[in-house]
Design an enzyme around this catalytic site. Structure first.
Site, PDB file in Angstrom:
ATOM      1  N   ARG A  73       0.866  -1.134  -0.103  1.00  0.00           N
ATOM      2  CA  ARG A  73      -0.037   0.091   0.002  1.00  0.00           C
ATOM      3  C   ARG A  73       0.812   1.169   0.037  1.00  0.00           C
ATOM      4  O   ARG A  73       0.438   2.128  -0.376  1.00  0.00           O
ATOM      5  CB  ARG A  73      -1.001  -0.119   1.201  1.00  0.00           C
ATOM      6  N   TYR A 126     -14.987  21.755 -12.063  1.00  0.00           N
ATOM      7  CA  TYR A 126     -15.294  20.520 -12.609  1.00  0.00           C
ATOM      8  C   TYR A 126     -16.563  19.696 -11.990  1.00  0.00           C
ATOM      9  O   TYR A 126     -16.395  19.835 -10.618  1.00  0.00           O
ATOM     10  CB  TYR A 126     -13.939  19.532 -12.667  1.00  0.00           C
ATOM     11  N   ASP A 198      -6.582  22.729  -9.883  1.00  0.00           N
ATOM     12  CA  ASP A 198      -6.753  21.315 -10.861  1.00  0.00           C
ATOM     13  C   ASP A 198      -6.026  21.825 -12.190  1.00  0.00           C
ATOM     14  O   ASP A 198      -6.368  22.808 -12.953  1.00  0.00           O
ATOM     15  CB  ASP A 198      -8.258  21.278 -11.248  1.00  0.00           C
TER      16      ASP A 198
HETATM   17  C1  LIG Z   1     -11.597  14.175 -15.805  1.00  0.00           C
HETATM   18  C2  LIG Z   1     -11.165  15.193 -14.881  1.00  0.00           C
HETATM   19  C3  LIG Z   1     -10.879  14.958 -13.679  1.00  0.00           C
HETATM   20  C4  LIG Z   1     -11.150  13.720 -13.020  1.00  0.00           C
HETATM   21  O1  LIG Z   1     -10.557  12.699 -13.337  1.00  0.00           O
HETATM   22  P1  LIG Z   1     -10.682  11.167 -13.262  1.00  0.00           P
HETATM   23  O2  LIG Z   1      -9.590  10.510 -13.423  1.00  0.00           O
HETATM   24  O3  LIG Z   1     -11.787  10.959 -14.538  1.00  0.00           O
HETATM   25  O4  LIG Z   1     -11.600  10.918 -11.945  1.00  0.00           O
HETATM   26  C5  LIG Z   1     -10.689  16.140 -12.578  1.00  0.00           C
HETATM   27  N1  LIG Z   1     -10.388  17.406 -13.209  1.00  0.00           N
HETATM   28  C6  LIG Z   1     -10.619  17.661 -14.641  1.00  0.00           C
HETATM   29  C7  LIG Z   1     -10.371  19.174 -15.035  1.00  0.00           C
HETATM   30  C8  LIG Z   1     -10.948  16.721 -15.413  1.00  0.00           C
HETATM   31  O5  LIG Z   1     -11.145  16.989 -16.740  1.00  0.00           O
END
Ligand SMILES: *Cc1c(COP(=O)(O)O)cnc(C)c1O
Length: 418
Positions: A73, A126, A198
């Protein structure tokens, strides 16, 4: 042309954390996280499938807290190789891997959650991030305020003594609005508020949030880092002040990723620089072409000089990725279907960042709570992949012709029924 990624020179660190050489991202991505000598000369760190790690002696077992590899882990060289690659790319003190981008989001949100805490989240965020706030944080007693992504330093007016965290997403992955990353980070720093961005859109390649004073740069590694539309992954690249906390928190939650997935993402990252440069160039070319089309009311791409986010983009980013938006004139759903159902190269599906192109209609308006999103037509999202740009333009052109033919047919049948 609008790629300035060569400017973003990152210091390469040795094991003691000292800068040993300055290398370009593209070079770092080819070399970081490889321990060839430890793996019989193999170029890539192999996939270690392991839960139990055996210690040869009682003394070694007693000292296991000090061993880097001690339990599945906690990771094996396969995961460490990816962590090191992401840290080098983002200029981070350390990286935590999560099984999806969504879990990177929930881990970052939960790490600072407590009853009475206040979070500021951009209104263009998002969707699943917003849902995590509503369904998980709110019942725990965390207050969330959504802010206008165009707020800039005005974010100070929304802060309270309870504000613990400010979230950013630039540009938002549906509407491509920019927030002033630097201005918001400065305000947050002055008040000791945690900042998270993000960074999936720029893939850590065209934006370096940690260098701007942001604490955590998060990515859906599912997208560009992996780059091949076949694996789920999340990454939390952390500044030194925050890394131990996030690492411990994720460990306590039991967050870990499988070695096969880590291997695939690490492999994808070896070609990230060349892929991003191609996405950047092709997407910009297609954005310009779409701007010239009568079917398109507006193109939402921050590298376009008339885009509202252009100046922010120019200040902080060294290029743009393959994902952007456009507003199609109002269309009947059945006519849009004629266009999209028969695209040769553009697929319809969630996610993006792979080598292949995608085109979908979106509906960002219902998610908004702080500001309105009122496009004058149909919102669309396009991911420009690595195909030849002329082929992609021909595919889009044929799609617009099918759309026009469907509209003519519809107009004729309506005339007949009158
Ligand atoms: C796709 C996405 C996520 C989430 O990612 P997953 O791996 O699909 O859970 C987060 N932020 C943005 C901007 C995304 O486009």
């Amino acid at each position: 042309m609008q790629d300035r990624s060569d400017d973003s020179v990152v210091e390469k660190m040795n094991a003691d954390g000292n800068a040993v050489a300055k290398a370009n991202d593209q070079t770092i991505l080819c070399h970081v996280g490889r321990e060839t000598d430890a793996h019989y000369g193999a170029v890539n760190t192999p996939v270690y499938h392991a839960s139990t790690i055996l210690f040869p002696t009682l003394a070694a077992h007693d000292a296991k807290q000090d061993a880097r590899v001690r339990y599945g882990r906690r990771g094996t060289p396969t995961q460490f190789s990816l962590e090191d690659a992401v840290s080098a790319l983002e200029g981070a003190a350390g990286t935590v891997l999560t099984p999806s981008g969504a879990m990177a989001i929930s881990t970052a949100l939960l790490a600072f959650a407590r009853a009475g805490a206040h979070y500021l989240i951009p209104d263009n965020v998002y969707g699943p991030c917003r849902h995590c706030c509503t369904e998980i944080l709110k019942p725990l007693g965390v207050d969330v305020t959504y802010y206008d992504p165009a707020i800039g330093a005005g974010i100070a007016d929304l802060m309270t003594p309870a504000t613990r965290l400010i979230w950013m997403e630039a540009p938002g992955s549906q509407t491509f609005e920019m927030c002033d990353i630097g201005a918001i980070a400065r305000v947050a720093r002055e008040r000791d508020v945690i900042t998270v961005i993000d960074n999936t859109w720029a893939a850590g390649f065209y934006l370096k949030p940690l260098a701007l004073g942001i604490d955590i740069s998060l990515q859906a590694g599912t997208k560009y880092l992996s780059g091949h539309s076949d694996v789920m992954m999340g990454t939390l690249a952390c500044a030194s002040n925050i890394f131990p906390r996030i690492k411990d928190f994720a460990q306590r939650l039991g967050v870990c990723v499988g070695p096969d997935d880590a291997y695939l993402v690490n492999r994808g990252m070896r070609t990230l620089a060349v892929r991003m440069r191609q996405h950047n160039e092709s997407a910009f070319q297609i954005a310009l072409w779409l701007q010239s089309r009568p079917e398109v009311l507006k193109v939402l791409h921050p590298a376009l000089p008339d885009d509202p986010g252009h100046f922010i983009w120019k200040e902080y980013f060294t290029g743009a990725s393959g994902l952007f938006g456009f507003i199609l004139k109002p269309v009947e759903r059945s006519c849009l279907a004629k266009m999209l159902d028969d695209m040769k190269y553009f697929g319809m599906g969630a996610s993006w960042g792979g080598y292949e192109s995608l085109l979908i209609p979106t509906n960002p308006a219902p998610l908004r709570t702080a500001t309105a999103w009122r496009p004058e037509g149909q919102s669309m999202r396009i991911h420009v992949g690595l195909e030849d740009t002329a082929d992609l333009i021909a595919d889009l052109e044929a799609g617009f012709e099918r759309l026009a033919a469907a509209e003519r047919k519809l107009a004729n049948s309506m005339r007949r029924t009158l």
